[in-house]
Design a protein around this motif. Sequence first.
Motif, mmCIF file in Angstrom:
data_model
loop_
_atom_site.group_PDB
_atom_site.id
_atom_site.type_symbol
_atom_site.label_atom_id
_atom_site.label_comp_id
_atom_site.label_asym_id
_atom_site.label_seq_id
_atom_site.Cartn_x
_atom_site.Cartn_y
_atom_site.Cartn_z
ATOM 1 N N ARG A 206 20.061 8.331 -4.282
ATOM 2 C CA ARG A 206 20.642 9.082 -5.400
ATOM 3 C C ARG A 206 21.306 10.376 -4.921
ATOM 4 N N ASP A 207 20.679 11.054 -3.951
ATOM 5 C CA ASP A 207 21.129 12.381 -3.537
ATOM 6 C C ASP A 207 22.157 12.376 -2.403
ATOM 7 N N ALA B 19 21.864 6.061 4.614
ATOM 8 C CA ALA B 19 21.196 6.579 5.805
ATOM 9 C C ALA B 19 21.509 5.691 7.002
ATOM 10 N N GLY B 20 21.669 6.298 8.164
ATOM 11 C CA GLY B 20 21.914 5.532 9.382
ATOM 12 C C GLY B 20 20.615 5.081 10.028
ATOM 13 N N VAL B 21 19.557 5.822 9.792
ATOM 14 C CA VAL B 21 18.235 5.527 10.339
ATOM 15 C C VAL B 21 17.211 6.337 9.545
ATOM 16 N N VAL B 22 15.991 5.842 9.482
ATOM 17 C CA VAL B 22 14.886 6.586 8.877
ATOM 18 C C VAL B 22 13.852 6.813 9.971
ATOM 19 N N VAL B 23 13.451 8.069 10.172
ATOM 20 C CA VAL B 23 12.442 8.419 11.155
ATOM 21 C C VAL B 23 11.227 8.924 10.394
ATOM 22 N N LEU B 24 10.067 8.357 10.699
ATOM 23 C CA LEU B 24 8.861 8.801 10.010
ATOM 24 C C LEU B 24 7.659 8.740 10.917
ATOM 25 N N ALA C 231 0.854 -1.178 0.000
ATOM 26 C CA ALA C 231 0.000 0.000 0.000
ATOM 27 C C ALA C 231 0.892 1.232 0.000
ATOM 28 N N GLY C 232 0.552 2.262 -0.780
ATOM 29 C CA GLY C 232 1.377 3.453 -0.836
ATOM 30 C C GLY C 232 2.695 3.218 -1.538
ATOM 31 N N GLU C 233 2.716 2.295 -2.488
ATOM 32 C CA GLU C 233 3.966 1.894 -3.139
ATOM 33 C C GLU C 233 4.713 3.070 -3.760
ATOM 34 N N GLY C 234 4.012 4.123 -4.121
ATOM 35 C CA GLY C 234 4.664 5.295 -4.680
ATOM 36 C C GLY C 234 5.702 5.902 -3.753
ATOM 37 N N HIS C 235 5.526 5.725 -2.451
ATOM 38 C CA HIS C 235 6.471 6.269 -1.476
ATOM 39 C C HIS C 235 7.801 5.531 -1.474
ATOM 40 N N THR C 236 7.876 4.348 -2.089
ATOM 41 C CA THR C 236 9.155 3.640 -2.144
ATOM 42 C C THR C 236 10.196 4.471 -2.884
ATOM 43 N N SER C 237 9.723 5.363 -3.759
ATOM 44 C CA SER C 237 10.654 6.204 -4.522
ATOM 45 C C SER C 237 11.401 7.178 -3.623
ATOM 46 N N LEU C 238 10.887 7.468 -2.427
ATOM 47 C CA LEU C 238 11.596 8.369 -1.512
ATOM 48 C C LEU C 238 12.978 7.831 -1.177
#
Length: 113
Positions: free
Chosen positions: A18-19, A24-29, A5-12
Motif C-alpha cells: 500500500r505504501d 519490493a526487490g527483496v525482504v530481509v528479516l 503461525a504468526g498470521e498477523g504479520h502477513t499484514s506487513l
Amino acid sequence: MPTVAGEGHTSLVKELKRDQKEKAGVVVLSVGGKGLLNAMVEGLRRAGWADVPVVAMETEGAHSLKAAMNAGRLVTLPAVTRVSSAQTKQLVEEHTVFSEASDQEAVKVVERF
C-alpha cells in the motif's frame, strides 16, 4: 494450506504494498523461530509478490533454518533445542529464501540502526 503461525504479520506485506510505489526487490528479516518467516512468505503470496526473495538472517549457534536448508531435512542443532518446522521447510522449498548466519553481521545491523 494450514493456518500460518504468526498470521498477523502477513499484514506487513499488505502495508508495504500500500505504501510503496514499487514492488519490493527483496525482504530481509531476522529469524528466531518460524512465525515471522512463515507469515512474511504467506503475505508475499497474498500480495502477488511471490517472486520476491526473502533473506532470513540468523545468528550463529541458533541457525536451525540454515542447517535444515543445507541438510534438506529437519534438524536439531547440538547446542540449541529449536528445530525448524515442517511448514517452514516446505515454504523455503517453494519460495526463494536465502538463509544467512552471522553474529558479526547481526551486530553491525543493530549498530547501524
